[in-house]
Design a protein around this motif. Structure first.
Motif, PDB file in Angstrom:
ATOM      1  N   PHE A  64     -31.670 -34.208  29.313  1.00  0.00           N
ATOM      2  CA  PHE A  64     -31.454 -33.856  28.062  1.00  0.00           C
ATOM      3  C   PHE A  64     -32.327 -32.428  27.732  1.00  0.00           C
ATOM      4  O   PHE A  64     -31.673 -31.613  26.833  1.00  0.00           O
ATOM      5  N   ILE A  76     -21.488 -28.943  23.298  1.00  0.00           N
ATOM      6  CA  ILE A  76     -22.324 -30.048  23.276  1.00  0.00           C
ATOM      7  C   ILE A  76     -21.823 -31.584  23.481  1.00  0.00           C
ATOM      8  O   ILE A  76     -22.457 -32.101  24.233  1.00  0.00           O
ATOM      9  N   GLU A  77     -20.662 -31.852  23.275  1.00  0.00           N
ATOM     10  CA  GLU A  77     -19.907 -32.907  23.567  1.00  0.00           C
ATOM     11  C   GLU A  77     -19.729 -33.193  24.997  1.00  0.00           C
ATOM     12  O   GLU A  77     -20.184 -34.199  25.769  1.00  0.00           O
ATOM     13  N   GLN A 102     -23.416 -33.580  26.666  1.00  0.00           N
ATOM     14  CA  GLN A 102     -23.981 -34.804  26.277  1.00  0.00           C
ATOM     15  C   GLN A 102     -23.403 -35.803  27.150  1.00  0.00           C
ATOM     16  O   GLN A 102     -23.976 -37.077  27.610  1.00  0.00           O
ATOM     17  N   ASN A 116     -25.042 -38.558  29.395  1.00  0.00           N
ATOM     18  CA  ASN A 116     -25.111 -39.957  29.116  1.00  0.00           C
ATOM     19  C   ASN A 116     -24.746 -40.603  30.687  1.00  0.00           C
ATOM     20  O   ASN A 116     -25.234 -41.763  30.918  1.00  0.00           O
ATOM     21  N   GLY A 125     -23.354 -41.761  21.673  1.00  0.00           N
ATOM     22  CA  GLY A 125     -22.004 -41.039  21.524  1.00  0.00           C
ATOM     23  C   GLY A 125     -21.042 -41.907  20.674  1.00  0.00           C
ATOM     24  O   GLY A 125     -20.317 -41.502  19.964  1.00  0.00           O
ATOM     25  N   GLY A 158     -16.880 -38.828  21.895  1.00  0.00           N
ATOM     26  CA  GLY A 158     -17.001 -37.691  22.446  1.00  0.00           C
ATOM     27  C   GLY A 158     -15.717 -37.069  22.937  1.00  0.00           C
ATOM     28  O   GLY A 158     -15.205 -35.846  22.734  1.00  0.00           O
ATOM     29  N   THR A 214     -20.782 -35.902  17.374  1.00  0.00           N
ATOM     30  CA  THR A 214     -20.216 -37.151  17.259  1.00  0.00           C
ATOM     31  C   THR A 214     -21.314 -38.145  17.253  1.00  0.00           C
ATOM     32  O   THR A 214     -21.028 -39.272  16.620  1.00  0.00           O
ATOM     33  N   SER A 215     -22.551 -37.751  17.831  1.00  0.00           N
ATOM     34  CA  SER A 215     -23.529 -38.948  17.803  1.00  0.00           C
ATOM     35  C   SER A 215     -24.124 -39.082  16.438  1.00  0.00           C
ATOM     36  O   SER A 215     -24.724 -40.263  15.984  1.00  0.00           O
TER      37      SER A 215
END
Lengths: 182, 126
Positions: A26, A58-59, A62, A66, A143, A147, B68-69
């Protein structure tokens, strides 16, 4: 030796270009996001395009973080801990691509989810988003399952993806997103 | 009740919730991968405030971007504000957006609609 001045000169002016292969953390994702955000601030004048690229970035990253977090297999032949990430300027927009290895047993459910998203109209995407948003359960990863939906809503087109099975238990997942300039 | 103040980071917004003035400010980026951890103490603070709120609470929400988090935690926060209002107190929600930021306008409208809670959508003055 490669002439980097030539390469620099021949890359499209005011463009963005990055390709990365390796392990993600991250912290690394943060650095990539910040660097690209700075670049976008300089080269992209339209606020909606800029925020879409930033949001998708970003989505995507991330998600990658994840997923990789959740996988515990290791395969040296395929360098399975390394992910691939790419962003570049293309004619009329930007392209973001992520790729990573996942357990083959996860392919079916992920595919179903993406196919469901791809089958929804703009209004139904919003409905589905609100439905998941209001569902109180957070999944174990932050999330909350929003996402891919969010990405589909931002870009207004179907998610372009592929799965390639490389071994019985390991598959390669690729997601490619194109953001058209406003 | 002590005000809740959190300095901003590259991924989390500035927070100043002041129970003595009833003015609550949220401002900046909200894109942490596990945003729930960031919002948990804020929502706890709101639970305490809800027990004895001022007659008027003004909430200024000014995101540059949220991921979204953060979206679910934000809904939870807004639900708590709505509950204060449902108990007969005035709660004004000001939702700020940068000029031409269609996504932020849409997000504000969407939250307002699913919560049946009026928002004042306001363009940020340059």
């Amino acid at each position: 030796m490669l002439n980097f001045l030539d390469i620099h000169k021949h890359m499209v002016p005011n463009s963005i270009s990055m390709i990365f292969k390796g392990s993600v953390t991250f912290e690394l994702i943060d650095s990539i996001v910040m660097a690209i955000n700075d670049r976008l601030d300089r080269i992209e004048g339209n606020i909606n395009t800029r925020k879409k690229v930033f949001g998708v970035l970003i989505e995507c990253l991330q998600n990658l973080g994840n997923h990789v977090d959740g996988e515990n297999f290791q395969d040296n032949e395929y360098d399975s801990n390394a992910v691939l990430f790419m962003i570049d300027s293309i004619d009329g927009g930007y392209r973001i691509l992520t790729a990573n290895f996942i357990s083959t047993e996860k392919v079916e459910s992920l595919k179903e989810w993406i196919e469901e998203i791809n089958s929804l109209s703009k209004e139904d995407l919003r409905k589905k988003y609100n439905e998941i948003l209001q569902n109180n359960s957070f999944n174990t990863k932050g999330g909350g399952g929003l996402g891919f939906l969010d990405i589909a809503m931002k870009v207004g087109q179907k998610l372009d993806y592929s799965f390639q099975q490389v071994k019985e238990n390991i598959s390669f997942f690729t997601l490619q997103i194109t953001i058209n300039k406003a | 009740m002590e005000p809740l103040k959190i300095e901003p980071t590259l991924k989390t917004p500035y927070i100043l919730f002041d129970a003595s003035t009833g003015i609550f400010d949220i401002k900046g980026m909200s894109c942490a991968e596990y945003a729930r951890e960031f919002y948990a103490p804020i929502n706890e603070w709101l639970d305490s405030y809800s027990k004895n709120p001022l007659s008027e609470t003004i909430v200024n929400i000014q995101f540059k971007y949220f991921n979204t988090s953060s979206a679910k935690s934000l809904l939870l926060l807004l639900q708590k504000l709505k509950a204060i209002k449902s108990n007969g107190y005035n709660v004004a929600i000001n939702w700020f957006y940068e000029k031409n930021d269609e996504q932020m306008i849409q997000d504000g409208e969407n939250y307002s609609e699913i919560l049946s809670l009026p928002f004042n959508l306001k363009e940020i003055e340059q």
